[in-house]
Design a protein around this motif. Sequence first.
Motif, PDB file in Angstrom:
ATOM      1  N   GLU A   1       0.809  -1.226   0.000  1.00 33.09           N
ATOM      2  CA  GLU A   1       0.000   0.000   0.000  1.00 33.09           C
ATOM      3  C   GLU A   1       0.842   1.275   0.000  1.00 33.09           C
ATOM      4  OE1 GLU A   1      -1.380   2.932   3.191  1.00 33.09           O
ATOM      5  OE2 GLU A   1      -0.668   0.948   3.818  1.00 33.09           O
ATOM      6  N   PHE A   2       1.915   1.307   0.805  1.00 33.20           N
ATOM      7  CA  PHE A   2       2.647   2.561   0.985  1.00 33.20           C
ATOM      8  C   PHE A   2       4.095   2.290   1.346  1.00 33.20           C
ATOM      9  CE2 PHE A   2       3.896   6.370   3.529  1.00 33.20           C
ATOM     10  CZ  PHE A   2       3.606   7.352   2.594  1.00 33.20           C
ATOM     11  N   ALA A   3       4.996   3.106   0.820  1.00 29.15           N
ATOM     12  CA  ALA A   3       6.402   3.051   1.221  1.00 29.15           C
ATOM     13  C   ALA A   3       7.064   4.369   0.850  1.00 29.15           C
ATOM     14  CB  ALA A   3       7.127   1.886   0.551  1.00 29.15           C
ATOM     15  N   ILE A   4       8.097   4.703   1.596  1.00 32.57           N
ATOM     16  CA  ILE A   4       8.941   5.850   1.268  1.00 32.57           C
ATOM     17  C   ILE A   4      10.368   5.337   1.167  1.00 32.57           C
ATOM     18  CG2 ILE A   4       9.953   7.985   2.182  1.00 32.57           C
ATOM     19  CD1 ILE A   4       7.255   8.592   3.505  1.00 32.57           C
ATOM     20  N   SER A   5      11.101   5.845   0.171  1.00 35.38           N
ATOM     21  CA  SER A   5      12.519   5.489   0.059  1.00 35.38           C
ATOM     22  C   SER A   5      13.310   6.740  -0.291  1.00 35.38           C
ATOM     23  CB  SER A   5      12.724   4.430  -1.027  1.00 35.38           C
ATOM     24  OG  SER A   5      12.570   5.032  -2.307  1.00 35.38           O
ATOM     25  N   HIS A   6      14.627   6.612  -0.235  1.00 36.20           N
ATOM     26  CA  HIS A   6      15.468   7.622  -0.868  1.00 36.20           C
ATOM     27  C   HIS A   6      15.310   7.511  -2.380  1.00 36.20           C
ATOM     28  CE1 HIS A   6      17.839   4.036  -1.445  1.00 36.20           C
ATOM     29  NE2 HIS A   6      18.629   4.685  -2.278  1.00 36.20           N
ATOM     30  N   ALA A   7      15.595   8.587  -3.103  1.00 33.37           N
ATOM     31  CA  ALA A   7      15.705   8.472  -4.558  1.00 33.37           C
ATOM     32  C   ALA A   7      17.041   7.804  -4.864  1.00 33.37           C
ATOM     33  CB  ALA A   7      15.628   9.850  -5.207  1.00 33.37           C
ATOM     34  N   PRO A   8      17.058   6.820  -5.761  1.00 32.55           N
ATOM     35  CA  PRO A   8      18.303   6.084  -5.997  1.00 32.55           C
ATOM     36  C   PRO A   8      19.506   7.012  -6.201  1.00 32.55           C
ATOM     37  CG  PRO A   8      16.500   5.007  -7.133  1.00 32.55           C
ATOM     38  CD  PRO A   8      15.939   6.275  -6.539  1.00 32.55           C
ATOM     39  N   GLY A   9      20.565   6.698  -5.471  1.00 34.52           N
ATOM     40  CA  GLY A   9      21.782   7.512  -5.538  1.00 34.52           C
ATOM     41  C   GLY A   9      21.787   8.702  -4.600  1.00 34.52           C
ATOM     42  N   HIS A  10      20.645   9.047  -4.052  1.00 33.76           N
ATOM     43  CA  HIS A  10      20.517  10.211  -3.167  1.00 33.76           C
ATOM     44  C   HIS A  10      20.343   9.704  -1.734  1.00 33.76           C
ATOM     45  CE1 HIS A  10      19.478  11.513  -7.209  1.00 33.76           C
ATOM     46  NE2 HIS A  10      19.591  12.774  -6.854  1.00 33.76           N
ATOM     47  N   MET A  11      21.480   9.404  -1.105  1.00 37.99           N
ATOM     48  CA  MET A  11      21.476   8.554   0.084  1.00 37.99           C
ATOM     49  C   MET A  11      21.359   9.328   1.391  1.00 37.99           C
ATOM     50  SD  MET A  11      22.019   6.144  -2.005  1.00 37.99           S
ATOM     51  CE  MET A  11      21.857   4.818  -0.837  1.00 37.99           C
ATOM     52  N   ALA A  12      21.139   8.544   2.453  1.00 36.87           N
ATOM     53  CA  ALA A  12      21.273   9.066   3.814  1.00 36.87           C
ATOM     54  C   ALA A  12      22.756   9.034   4.181  1.00 36.87           C
ATOM     55  CB  ALA A  12      20.472   8.219   4.797  1.00 36.87           C
ATOM     56  N   VAL A  13      23.323  10.197   4.481  1.00 36.94           N
ATOM     57  CA  VAL A  13      24.721  10.248   4.932  1.00 36.94           C
ATOM     58  C   VAL A  13      24.719  10.068   6.451  1.00 36.94           C
ATOM     59  CG1 VAL A  13      26.814  11.622   5.060  1.00 36.94           C
ATOM     60  CG2 VAL A  13      25.338  11.792   3.038  1.00 36.94           C
ATOM     61  N   THR A  14      25.322   8.967   6.894  1.00 41.53           N
ATOM     62  CA  THR A  14      25.262   8.627   8.319  1.00 41.53           C
ATOM     63  C   THR A  14      26.420   9.249   9.085  1.00 41.53           C
ATOM     64  OG1 THR A  14      26.684   6.679   8.430  1.00 41.53           O
ATOM     65  CG2 THR A  14      24.448   6.348   7.555  1.00 41.53           C
ATOM     66  N   ASP A  15      26.373   9.079  10.401  1.00 41.50           N
ATOM     67  CA  ASP A  15      27.447   9.564  11.260  1.00 41.50           C
ATOM     68  C   ASP A  15      28.479   8.490  11.572  1.00 41.50           C
ATOM     69  OD1 ASP A  15      26.403  12.363  12.032  1.00 41.50           O
ATOM     70  OD2 ASP A  15      24.669  11.053  12.319  1.00 41.50           O
ATOM     71  N   VAL A  16      28.378   7.354  10.894  1.00 46.46           N
ATOM     72  CA  VAL A  16      29.270   6.237  11.192  1.00 46.46           C
ATOM     73  C   VAL A  16      30.445   6.251  10.211  1.00 46.46           C
ATOM     74  CG1 VAL A  16      29.432   3.727  11.372  1.00 46.46           C
ATOM     75  CG2 VAL A  16      27.323   4.893  12.040  1.00 46.46           C
ATOM     76  N   ARG A  17      31.616   6.037  10.728  1.00 45.54           N
ATOM     77  CA  ARG A  17      32.806   5.971   9.890  1.00 45.54           C
ATOM     78  C   ARG A  17      32.765   4.719   9.011  1.00 45.54           C
ATOM     79  NH1 ARG A  17      36.325  10.102   8.974  1.00 45.54           N
ATOM     80  NH2 ARG A  17      36.401  11.453  10.788  1.00 45.54           N
TER      81      ARG A  17
END
Lengths: 272, 272
Positions: free
Chosen positions: B249-265
């Motif tokens: 029914e429903f989902a949200i994602s990043h747009a491919p290639g447009h990522m979440a930049v995390t705080d993890v090394r």
Amino acid sequence: MTADDSGPGPSPAVPPAELRPRQARALFRRGVRTPTAGYCAGYAQANLIAVPRDLAYDVLLFAQRNPKSCPVLDVTEPGDTRASIFAGDLRTDLPAYRVYANGVVVAEPGDVGDVWRRDLVSFLIGCSFTFEAPMVRAGIPLRHLETGGNIAMFRTDRPCRPAGRLRGPLVVTMRPIPADRVADAVRISSRYPAVHGAPVHVGDPAALGIADLDRPDFGDPVEVRPGEIPVFWACGVTPQAAVMASAPEFAISHAPGHMAVTDVRDTDYQVP
Amino acid sequence: MTADDSGPGPSPAVPPAELRPRQARALFRRGVRTPTAGYCAGYAQANLIAVPRDLAYDVLLFAQRNPKSCPVLDVTEPGDTRASIFAGDLRTDLPAYRVYANGVVVAEPGDVGDVWRRDLVSFLIGCSFTFEAPMVRAGIPLRHLETGGNIAMFRTDRPCRPAGRLRGPLVVTMRPIPADRVADAVRISSRYPAVHGAPVHVGDPAALGIADLDRPDFGDPVEVRPGEIPVFWACGVTPQAAVMASAPEFAISHAPGHMAVTDVRDTDYQVP
């Protein structure tokens, strides 16, 4: 007779290490009740935790958040009695089970056919018995194998990351390792991350909140002799400790040390 | 100004690779819409898939059954807009999103605050951009970084193992690698199993059912020049392909290639 899949079945004449998984499972189905350390050398063993479908997400998330103690090898569909890595019957083919009601062990039967439910999702979780065969091949002595007893397992004072309704402490196995072989034991086990991998702690039980090595919370005491160091690995009994701490309505597990012998080669879980 | 957490904030004068995650996220929150390859060198990037709580078990099980394409780095509580590895706002701090209704992309906005739901569980899944910095440090040229375009991603003809209501094909990224550096690219990426690890395929797009490298299913075409081999890594867009194939029914994602930049090394996901 030889330990051959085409043979007529298991026989007490075959050493446990040489049994095929199918043969060991047949023994356990027929009522043999024994810890499985040393059985079926070369095959991976697994912890079982089976919970109602409505708790399955919490178990899977608990495993994701605590991967060192809960490496998930396989997850069944609800009600399934067979898993992709285990061609036996999950209700009968382990040597002993624990049945939990509201977090309390209410039975420790040799099979769970009578209490099985069609909504149960079974999780098979990696077991450190899997890397014992390569350790033995490298000449590292493992006392619980020599004595034929169960391994010693301890609740620690390290809390796992909770997930949903599940919380609880890290559980560890302890193996006494000669001081000059500790590095080898680390090196060998670290090549098997899917079955707990490298130790979580070496040498200081008090640092894990373990007061007395002679009084394990699960399994049998294992003597630590002079010149040996107690080495601790994360243990797949951790989900059982979470069930005991969190008291969900119902769960089934293996009895600690009495594992599911899978059809997967230990080398399949080895990394370079 | 320098890329320093104590600074007044991001500036176009700072090269993307030198931005801190907090700074890059602030840029994206203010409307900058760009693929994130090359951003914040040394920090892990992640795919986002957010689904209603009642689909979360299927997503987590799909990930468990397809670990190469869906390595789970973090899972939020329902409705949470922050994750333990991402100190930003999941609704605004990625450069672009996709909103899916019944498996169809109905919007590709720069933030999803207006369609966010309190029952959404967000999964952050490893991204191969994470091992690009070590590849670049090793002198392996990566064309999508040089051109500033998006990486090329392809649906393959390899089905993932289904889980519950989710099924779909493996999606891969493609990087053209000079033939004499393919071994190095394999060696370096294999040290990062949590962000897709070693390639799933080297050199033969047809074997993955990819008909035309110039027509990626997601992202931009990337030229393969003479002397270069197309190398394919499992891709965290795979859950989006499952959403498209399975039509929840429903989902949200990043747009491919447009990522979440995390705080993890990135080194936190490196194995020896």
